[in-house]
Write an enzyme that holds these catalytic residues in place. Sequence first.
Site, short mmCIF file in Angstrom:
data_model
loop_
_atom_site.label_atom_id
_atom_site.label_comp_id
_atom_site.label_asym_id
_atom_site.label_seq_id
_atom_site.Cartn_x
_atom_site.Cartn_y
_atom_site.Cartn_z
N HIS A 81 -1.75 5.98 4.22
CA HIS A 81 -0.83 6.45 4.43
C HIS A 81 0.45 5.76 5.14
CE1 HIS A 81 -2.19 9.91 6.79
NE2 HIS A 81 -2.80 9.18 7.72
N SER B 37 -3.46 5.36 11.22
CA SER B 37 -3.62 7.03 10.76
C SER B 37 -3.23 7.16 12.51
CB SER B 37 -5.00 7.81 10.26
OG SER B 37 -5.77 7.53 10.82
N LYS C 290 -2.00 11.81 -0.41
CA LYS C 290 -0.48 12.45 0.36
C LYS C 290 0.38 12.07 -0.41
CE LYS C 290 -3.97 10.63 4.68
NZ LYS C 290 -4.84 10.00 4.05
C1 LIG Z 1 -6.26 10.31 4.38
C2 LIG Z 1 -7.50 9.07 4.04
C3 LIG Z 1 -8.54 9.03 3.31
C4 LIG Z 1 -9.20 10.32 2.57
O1 LIG Z 1 -8.75 10.41 1.70
P1 LIG Z 1 -8.89 11.24 0.48
O2 LIG Z 1 -8.39 11.27 -0.96
O3 LIG Z 1 -8.41 12.64 1.03
O4 LIG Z 1 -10.50 11.35 0.15
C5 LIG Z 1 -8.84 7.29 3.36
N1 LIG Z 1 -8.84 7.02 4.47
C6 LIG Z 1 -7.51 6.76 5.00
C7 LIG Z 1 -6.74 5.98 5.70
C8 LIG Z 1 -6.34 8.29 5.21
O5 LIG Z 1 -5.71 8.40 5.83
#
Ligand SMILES: *Cc1c(COP(=O)(O)O)cnc(C)c1O
Length: 415
Positions: free
Chosen positions: A218, A190, A249
């Site tokens: 991501h 990320s 996302k």
């Molecule tokens: C954004 C993210 C999460 C968290 O996701 P949510 O559904 O918002 O809890 C977990 N792992 C990674 C790699 C992320 O980028």
Amino acid sequence: MAYPEPLKERFRRGLEEIRAAGLYKQERILHGPQDVRVEVEFPAGELPRPVINLCANNYLGLSSHPRVLAAARAGLEARGYGMSSVRFICGTQDLHRRLEERLTGFLGTEDTLLFPSCMDANAGVFEALFGEQDVLIADRLVHASIVDGMRLAKAQTDTYKHSDMGHLEEKLAEHLDKRARVVVTDGVFSMDGDLAKLDEIVALAEKYDALVFVDDSHATGFIGARGRGTHEAKGVLGRVDLLTTTLGKALGGASGGCVSGRSELVETCRQRARPYLFSNSVPPVIVAAALEVLDLIEESTARRDRLEENTRLWRRLLVEAGFDVKPGESPIVPIMLYNARLAQDFARDLFEEGVFVVGFFFPVVPKGQARIRTQVSAGHERAHLERALEAFVAVGRRHGVLGLGKREIVERFGA
Ligand SMILES: *Cc1c(COP(=O)(O)O)cnc(C)c1O
């Protein structure tokens, strides 16, 4: 007294220390829906100003897509607002199962289990599946939610240097005596935007009889030729044992996550993963909208193709303008500034110029690695990116960083 003064004072002091260290996170308030252009109130109390958004995870521009909104509305009317239950009591509708089956098909796995979030999926999956005789071997840059999930598990843990396959192999060999070995990685990292070397990871895992776990938050929806994720991009569809991802996302951006993978593993999570058992069902509105999102993505690759084009354009514009851009292929495009103060000032000045980005610095990234992380969306038009570039160039000139590499920036500003 229930809340004695010394205790209150302790927390006041703690907050002051966060401020003094320059680590206080001030929230930006959006007036209106999430989009590539947003009205942002910042600092709090100021009039909201229109800015180009380069910091959302809205990779496919679906957060406010008319078909997604319509599906959410229809879902709300047909299935109600809340489930008022966890899944295993009376919180599962046919829609929840249908979404799990659709995700299974899209991700190319055997089964899928929805969680309230990917954070919850990661918090539950390791504890449910692995015990003291097993070892989890994680890339050192995995997401915080994986770190927490590993902490909650009774399994042994170890790490390997970021994307260092030689180091991973050493660790796999070292742990051959364990009952199970699990390689744990993000699909797309990320903060840096680089893809895990999943082809090599899977080959090593097969050689050393290990499982592979990938968090593709991501990547799901846009990485790979059909947007199925990092495993598609790296040619290992069907060879990842456990995958977690988010609906928060690219897939509409509301909330919800899942564990997907080998059927016995997923079924065991259904029986034992605590955030699944003890937290409420994903609301029907979100499930209905997510089904529509999968329709949109599977009907056409136009959005992920557009995202890829936008990403290439944005990277090229920045590099040609003389910025120190971390190389990569994902729509996470970090502009390296190395110095925390500089990254903060840079983001503030960009905001004044109508571009919304956030500076990242320790502890979110290692010391001396401060940066502006930009995120491209399929919703950006060329004009948005060109306008954003003008702002970057103006601010870059003002701070005198154009054309400078790491050594020069660190010499001038400190790390
Ligand atoms: C954004 C993210 C999460 C968290 O996701 P949510 O559904 O918002 O809890 C977990 N792992 C990674 C790699 C992320 O980028």
